[in-house]
Design a protein around this motif. Sequence first.
Motif, PDB file in Angstrom:
ATOM      1  N   SER A  31       0.854  -1.191   0.000  1.00  0.00           N
ATOM      2  CA  SER A  31       0.000   0.000   0.000  1.00  0.00           C
ATOM      3  C   SER A  31       0.888   1.237   0.000  1.00  0.00           C
ATOM      4  O   SER A  31       2.043   1.213   0.440  1.00  0.00           O
ATOM      5  CB  SER A  31      -0.913   0.008   1.229  1.00  0.00           C
ATOM      6  OG  SER A  31      -0.171   0.273   2.396  1.00  0.00           O
ATOM      7  N   ARG A  32       0.349   2.309  -0.491  1.00  0.00           N
ATOM      8  CA  ARG A  32       1.092   3.568  -0.556  1.00  0.00           C
ATOM      9  C   ARG A  32       1.491   4.030   0.848  1.00  0.00           C
ATOM     10  O   ARG A  32       2.614   4.488   1.066  1.00  0.00           O
ATOM     11  CB  ARG A  32       0.225   4.623  -1.252  1.00  0.00           C
ATOM     12  CG  ARG A  32       0.919   5.943  -1.430  1.00  0.00           C
ATOM     13  CD  ARG A  32       0.104   6.876  -2.336  1.00  0.00           C
ATOM     14  NE  ARG A  32       0.748   8.143  -2.481  1.00  0.00           N
ATOM     15  CZ  ARG A  32       1.781   8.372  -3.284  1.00  0.00           C
ATOM     16  NH1 ARG A  32       2.253   7.398  -4.001  1.00  0.00           N
ATOM     17  NH2 ARG A  32       2.329   9.559  -3.359  1.00  0.00           N
ATOM     18  N   GLN A  33       0.589   3.891   1.798  1.00  0.00           N
ATOM     19  CA  GLN A  33       0.862   4.333   3.165  1.00  0.00           C
ATOM     20  C   GLN A  33       2.011   3.519   3.788  1.00  0.00           C
ATOM     21  O   GLN A  33       2.905   4.085   4.425  1.00  0.00           O
ATOM     22  CB  GLN A  33      -0.394   4.210   4.023  1.00  0.00           C
ATOM     23  CG  GLN A  33      -0.221   4.738   5.430  1.00  0.00           C
ATOM     24  CD  GLN A  33      -1.469   4.542   6.266  1.00  0.00           C
ATOM     25  OE1 GLN A  33      -2.321   3.733   5.940  1.00  0.00           O
ATOM     26  NE2 GLN A  33      -1.548   5.263   7.358  1.00  0.00           N
ATOM     27  N   TYR A  34       2.012   2.207   3.576  1.00  0.00           N
ATOM     28  CA  TYR A  34       3.066   1.355   4.124  1.00  0.00           C
ATOM     29  C   TYR A  34       4.421   1.697   3.491  1.00  0.00           C
ATOM     30  O   TYR A  34       5.428   1.821   4.183  1.00  0.00           O
ATOM     31  CB  TYR A  34       2.718  -0.115   3.900  1.00  0.00           C
ATOM     32  CG  TYR A  34       3.718  -1.095   4.453  1.00  0.00           C
ATOM     33  CD1 TYR A  34       4.102  -1.059   5.791  1.00  0.00           C
ATOM     34  CD2 TYR A  34       4.288  -2.062   3.640  1.00  0.00           C
ATOM     35  CE1 TYR A  34       5.013  -1.954   6.294  1.00  0.00           C
ATOM     36  CE2 TYR A  34       5.198  -2.970   4.137  1.00  0.00           C
ATOM     37  CZ  TYR A  34       5.559  -2.911   5.471  1.00  0.00           C
ATOM     38  OH  TYR A  34       6.469  -3.802   5.963  1.00  0.00           O
ATOM     39  N   LEU A  35       4.432   1.871   2.163  1.00  0.00           N
ATOM     40  CA  LEU A  35       5.676   2.231   1.471  1.00  0.00           C
ATOM     41  C   LEU A  35       6.200   3.572   1.970  1.00  0.00           C
ATOM     42  O   LEU A  35       7.404   3.751   2.169  1.00  0.00           O
ATOM     43  CB  LEU A  35       5.453   2.255  -0.046  1.00  0.00           C
ATOM     44  CG  LEU A  35       6.681   2.547  -0.908  1.00  0.00           C
ATOM     45  CD1 LEU A  35       7.769   1.505  -0.680  1.00  0.00           C
ATOM     46  CD2 LEU A  35       6.289   2.596  -2.375  1.00  0.00           C
ATOM     47  N   SER A  40      11.087   4.464  -4.267  1.00  0.00           N
ATOM     48  CA  SER A  40      10.794   5.711  -3.563  1.00  0.00           C
ATOM     49  C   SER A  40      11.920   6.695  -3.837  1.00  0.00           C
ATOM     50  O   SER A  40      13.089   6.310  -3.867  1.00  0.00           O
ATOM     51  CB  SER A  40      10.746   5.482  -2.050  1.00  0.00           C
ATOM     52  OG  SER A  40       9.982   4.351  -1.722  1.00  0.00           O
ATOM     53  N   ILE A  41      11.560   7.949  -4.002  1.00  0.00           N
ATOM     54  CA  ILE A  41      12.560   9.009  -4.129  1.00  0.00           C
ATOM     55  C   ILE A  41      12.250  10.037  -3.048  1.00  0.00           C
ATOM     56  O   ILE A  41      11.149  10.581  -2.977  1.00  0.00           O
ATOM     57  CB  ILE A  41      12.553   9.649  -5.528  1.00  0.00           C
ATOM     58  CG1 ILE A  41      12.926   8.602  -6.564  1.00  0.00           C
ATOM     59  CG2 ILE A  41      13.506  10.842  -5.569  1.00  0.00           C
ATOM     60  CD1 ILE A  41      12.904   9.079  -7.993  1.00  0.00           C
ATOM     61  N   PHE A  61      15.317   4.800  -3.262  1.00  0.00           N
ATOM     62  CA  PHE A  61      15.291   3.531  -2.536  1.00  0.00           C
ATOM     63  C   PHE A  61      14.516   2.528  -3.385  1.00  0.00           C
ATOM     64  O   PHE A  61      13.383   2.797  -3.792  1.00  0.00           O
ATOM     65  CB  PHE A  61      14.613   3.697  -1.169  1.00  0.00           C
ATOM     66  CG  PHE A  61      15.377   4.617  -0.248  1.00  0.00           C
ATOM     67  CD1 PHE A  61      16.354   4.120   0.591  1.00  0.00           C
ATOM     68  CD2 PHE A  61      15.127   5.978  -0.242  1.00  0.00           C
ATOM     69  CE1 PHE A  61      17.067   4.974   1.424  1.00  0.00           C
ATOM     70  CE2 PHE A  61      15.831   6.832   0.585  1.00  0.00           C
ATOM     71  CZ  PHE A  61      16.800   6.325   1.423  1.00  0.00           C
ATOM     72  N   ASP A  62      15.129   1.379  -3.650  1.00  0.00           N
ATOM     73  CA  ASP A  62      14.492   0.302  -4.411  1.00  0.00           C
ATOM     74  C   ASP A  62      14.132  -0.816  -3.440  1.00  0.00           C
ATOM     75  O   ASP A  62      14.929  -1.174  -2.568  1.00  0.00           O
ATOM     76  CB  ASP A  62      15.431  -0.222  -5.499  1.00  0.00           C
ATOM     77  CG  ASP A  62      15.766   0.856  -6.514  1.00  0.00           C
ATOM     78  OD1 ASP A  62      14.839   1.542  -6.971  1.00  0.00           O
ATOM     79  OD2 ASP A  62      16.958   1.012  -6.841  1.00  0.00           O
ATOM     80  N   MET A  86       8.509  13.409  -0.903  1.00  0.00           N
ATOM     81  CA  MET A  86       8.690  11.995  -1.164  1.00  0.00           C
ATOM     82  C   MET A  86       7.835  11.596  -2.355  1.00  0.00           C
ATOM     83  O   MET A  86       6.654  11.927  -2.404  1.00  0.00           O
ATOM     84  CB  MET A  86       8.274  11.192   0.083  1.00  0.00           C
ATOM     85  CG  MET A  86       8.696   9.757   0.065  1.00  0.00           C
ATOM     86  SD  MET A  86       8.206   8.851   1.551  1.00  0.00           S
ATOM     87  CE  MET A  86       8.885   9.834   2.862  1.00  0.00           C
ATOM     88  N   GLU A  87       8.441  10.906  -3.334  1.00  0.00           N
ATOM     89  CA  GLU A  87       7.718  10.363  -4.475  1.00  0.00           C
ATOM     90  C   GLU A  87       7.711   8.850  -4.322  1.00  0.00           C
ATOM     91  O   GLU A  87       8.763   8.235  -4.129  1.00  0.00           O
ATOM     92  CB  GLU A  87       8.412  10.735  -5.785  1.00  0.00           C
ATOM     93  CG  GLU A  87       8.487  12.215  -6.052  1.00  0.00           C
ATOM     94  CD  GLU A  87       9.366  12.515  -7.252  1.00  0.00           C
ATOM     95  OE1 GLU A  87       9.401  11.704  -8.194  1.00  0.00           O
ATOM     96  OE2 GLU A  87      10.018  13.565  -7.226  1.00  0.00           O
ATOM     97  N   LEU A  88       6.519   8.257  -4.440  1.00  0.00           N
ATOM     98  CA  LEU A  88       6.381   6.814  -4.237  1.00  0.00           C
ATOM     99  C   LEU A  88       5.797   6.160  -5.473  1.00  0.00           C
ATOM    100  O   LEU A  88       4.859   6.682  -6.072  1.00  0.00           O
ATOM    101  CB  LEU A  88       5.465   6.536  -3.039  1.00  0.00           C
ATOM    102  CG  LEU A  88       5.867   7.194  -1.726  1.00  0.00           C
ATOM    103  CD1 LEU A  88       4.760   7.075  -0.717  1.00  0.00           C
ATOM    104  CD2 LEU A  88       7.146   6.592  -1.202  1.00  0.00           C
ATOM    105  N   ASP A  89       6.344   5.023  -5.852  1.00  0.00           N
ATOM    106  CA  ASP A  89       5.823   4.232  -6.963  1.00  0.00           C
ATOM    107  C   ASP A  89       5.605   2.809  -6.455  1.00  0.00           C
ATOM    108  O   ASP A  89       6.555   2.028  -6.329  1.00  0.00           O
ATOM    109  CB  ASP A  89       6.799   4.245  -8.144  1.00  0.00           C
ATOM    110  CG  ASP A  89       6.225   3.590  -9.383  1.00  0.00           C
ATOM    111  OD1 ASP A  89       5.220   2.851  -9.268  1.00  0.00           O
ATOM    112  OD2 ASP A  89       6.777   3.817 -10.472  1.00  0.00           O
ATOM    113  N   THR A  90       4.338   2.471  -6.140  1.00  0.00           N
ATOM    114  CA  THR A  90       4.046   1.150  -5.585  1.00  0.00           C
ATOM    115  C   THR A  90       4.136   0.042  -6.626  1.00  0.00           C
ATOM    116  O   THR A  90       4.267  -1.118  -6.265  1.00  0.00           O
ATOM    117  CB  THR A  90       2.649   1.127  -4.924  1.00  0.00           C
ATOM    118  OG1 THR A  90       1.664   1.507  -5.892  1.00  0.00           O
ATOM    119  CG2 THR A  90       2.591   2.060  -3.738  1.00  0.00           C
TER     120      THR A  90
END
Length: 188
Positions: free
Chosen positions: A63-67, A139-140, A163-164, A130-134
């Motif tokens: 989930s986006r929140q967890y990431l 994450s950037i 972060f990968d 923070m940029e997130l790609d689930t």
Amino acid sequence: MELSYTHAQSQRVLRQRNLLVIVAGILGALCAILGLVTATRDREIVLQPILGSPLVVSSSGVSRQYLELVTRDTAVLTLDRSPANLEYWMKSVLEITAPSAQGKIRADLMKIVNEQRGSSIAQFFTIQTMELDTKKLQSIVTGDLHTIVGNKVVSNERRSFRFDWQYSGLSLKLVGFGMVTTGKEKDQ
């Protein structure tokens, strides 16, 4: 008469045995069906509220929140270090690293530990965005990287770090991280 009584008793015991076999077969089939449903169903863990709402971790994906929460904590862990906590820092980063990436990340961390050991250089990171790609599990994080020598802040630069991640079961593990550079340079 005794023969007919014995025959009736045997038939009654035989019917009971057959009924017991049928019930056991039905219960066995039901257990197999329930086991199959349990094995193929998405698993979920509801964690205690960290922010304002409960956090759910599911085997169907991140989930986006967890990431976001894991990235935030990992960014602080990986980018806040001083000579006094280098061993703990390296051990903690390796604990959240996927087994397949531990060799490479350990080698990179050892270079940092060897360079920083015995110095008076410390750094800390303050997150701005923070940029997130689930989908890509990437994450950037962008923020200010502060470098301190002794008691004096010698630099304060805006930096981005990537972060990968790898998601297996219900576990999100780090497989790589580095500074994002602009222009023709590649990520470090």
